[in-house]
Design a protein around this motif. Structure first.
Motif, PDB file in Angstrom:
ATOM      1  N   ARG B 142       1.160  -1.231  -0.337  1.00 46.07           N
ATOM      2  CA  ARG B 142      -0.152  -0.038  -0.236  1.00 46.07           C
ATOM      3  C   ARG B 142       0.751   1.549   0.524  1.00 46.07           C
ATOM      4  NH1 ARG B 142      -4.803   0.291   3.742  1.00 46.07           N
ATOM      5  NH2 ARG B 142      -5.141   2.333   3.905  1.00 46.07           N
ATOM      6  N   HIS B 143       0.143   2.270  -1.117  1.00 48.39           N
ATOM      7  CA  HIS B 143       1.405   3.323  -0.928  1.00 48.39           C
ATOM      8  C   HIS B 143       0.689   5.162  -1.058  1.00 48.39           C
ATOM      9  CE1 HIS B 143       0.628   3.433  -5.046  1.00 48.39           C
ATOM     10  NE2 HIS B 143       0.792   2.358  -4.994  1.00 48.39           N
ATOM     11  N   GLU B 144       0.791   5.505  -1.087  1.00 48.46           N
ATOM     12  CA  GLU B 144      -1.040   7.039  -1.079  1.00 48.46           C
ATOM     13  C   GLU B 144      -1.733   6.750  -1.928  1.00 48.46           C
ATOM     14  OE1 GLU B 144      -0.121  11.767  -1.662  1.00 48.46           O
ATOM     15  OE2 GLU B 144       1.806  11.047  -1.619  1.00 48.46           O
ATOM     16  N   GLY B 146      -2.520   4.208  -3.920  1.00 50.53           N
ATOM     17  CA  GLY B 146      -2.920   2.926  -3.792  1.00 50.53           C
ATOM     18  C   GLY B 146      -2.942   1.863  -3.356  1.00 50.53           C
ATOM     19  N   ALA B 147      -3.189   1.003  -3.614  1.00 51.02           N
ATOM     20  CA  ALA B 147      -3.286  -0.483  -3.288  1.00 51.02           C
ATOM     21  C   ALA B 147      -2.139  -1.189  -3.143  1.00 51.02           C
ATOM     22  CB  ALA B 147      -4.495  -1.415  -3.017  1.00 51.02           C
TER      23      ALA B 147
END
Lengths: 126, 183
Positions: B142-144, B146-147
């Motif tokens: 996970r990142h800012e 999207g998954a």
């Protein structure tokens, strides 16, 4: 703690979080520009709701009626189900709605219900 | 921020939707909704339309979030425009859909993409579903924006392996990235 009512938009679902009547519902498309930011208040609300709920006795109904959703929403649904699972509240009824012609809709139901067997998620076709 | 993007939707031999110009995320959502309506009118298999629509949105969001933008050249230049385009081809005879995109990426993304594709290339549909479940619960990628499930979801909803191609661009450290999904 206030109820949450969000109207559906072209890319986000209608959301109802009604603490007094124990109704939680998601309906529509879900691919907001920033999915995690959109759902953060909702997951926070759920955590507080289940903590406060411990003394209540009414049933809770949760409806997931997503038409289309992006991969970030997939992860959010797992997060929501995790929050419910960890609450260990028993009188929660969860319904997953999908188009009866949609094989992938059924697969989504299978994935969530198999991952959270204790939640007894029920499928509802339309 | 507005970015140039060329979108084209074809059903068999007919172009049913065309857009070329500056696009924002909200304009992309409008375009996706138009496309859904057009597909629902032209194509019968609702389940496929769901997969097509979800992959259309996912890929468009990826392009808008991650494509490299070259500020040193004129984005209205026709040659540049061909480097940021997005096409959906629908073939009603065998009910297949091809989602093709082309955009610029930074060279160091090539290895990351290759690794992601290598990790899923031998997985069947069942194994891909299992991986989505595992990654979703762990939220490890996970990142800012999207998954981090993009390629896994693309593979899960595709009926053939994802095709990608990297070719040189005139600027050092930048590549032309082409991706083709079969749905």
């Amino acid at each position: 703690m206030e109820n949450i009512l969000l109207e559906a938009t072209d890319n986000s679902p209608k959301v109802i979080m009604d603490k007094d009547n124990g109704i939680i519902s998601f309906e529509g498309k879900s691919y907001p520009e920033n999915t995690f930011a959109f759902y953060r208040p909702i997951t926070e609300w759920l955590k507080h709701y289940f903590l406060a709920y411990k003394d209540k006795s009414h049933n809770i109904r949760i409806d997931f009626k997503f038409l289309y959703f992006n991969s970030a929403t997939t992860q959010i649904i797992f997060e929501i189900l995790d929050i419910i699972d960890e609450s260990e509240i028993e009188n929660i009824n969860i319904y997953w709605y999908y188009d009866k012609e949609s094989e992938s809709g059924f697969e989504d139901f299978e994935d969530y219900s198999e991952e959270f067997p204790s939640l007894n998620i029920e499928a509802v076709t339309y | 921020m507005k970015k140039n993007l060329k979108i084209c939707i074809r059903v068999d031999d007919n172009v049913i939707y065309e857009f070329s110009g500056k696009i924002t995320k909200s304009m992309m959502i409008e375009a996706a909704n138009d496309i859904e309506k057009l597909l629902l009118k032209k194509c019968l298999n609702k389940d496929k339309i769901k997969n097509v629509f979800e992959l259309f949105v996912e890929t468009a969001q990826n392009i808008l979030n991650y494509a490299y933008r070259d500020n040193t050249i004129d984005e209205n230049d026709e040659e540049y425009r061909t480097l940021c385009n997005y096409s959906l081809y629908c073939f009603t005879s065998d009910d297949t859909y091809i989602l093709e995109s082309c955009n610029l990426i930074e060279e160091d993304k090539k290895e990351i993409i290759r690794e992601k594709l290598e990790a899923i290339k031998d997985l069947d549909h069942k194994a891909l579903r299992k991986l989505v479940r595992k990654k979703s619960r762990s939220a490890e990628d996970r990142h800012e924006n999207g998954a981090g499930l993009g390629y896994i979801m693309m593979a899960r909803k595709s009926c053939a392996p994802i095709e990608v191609e990297f070719s040189p661009y005139t600027k050092k450290g930048i590549l032309v990235y082409k991706q083709r999904l079969f749905i």
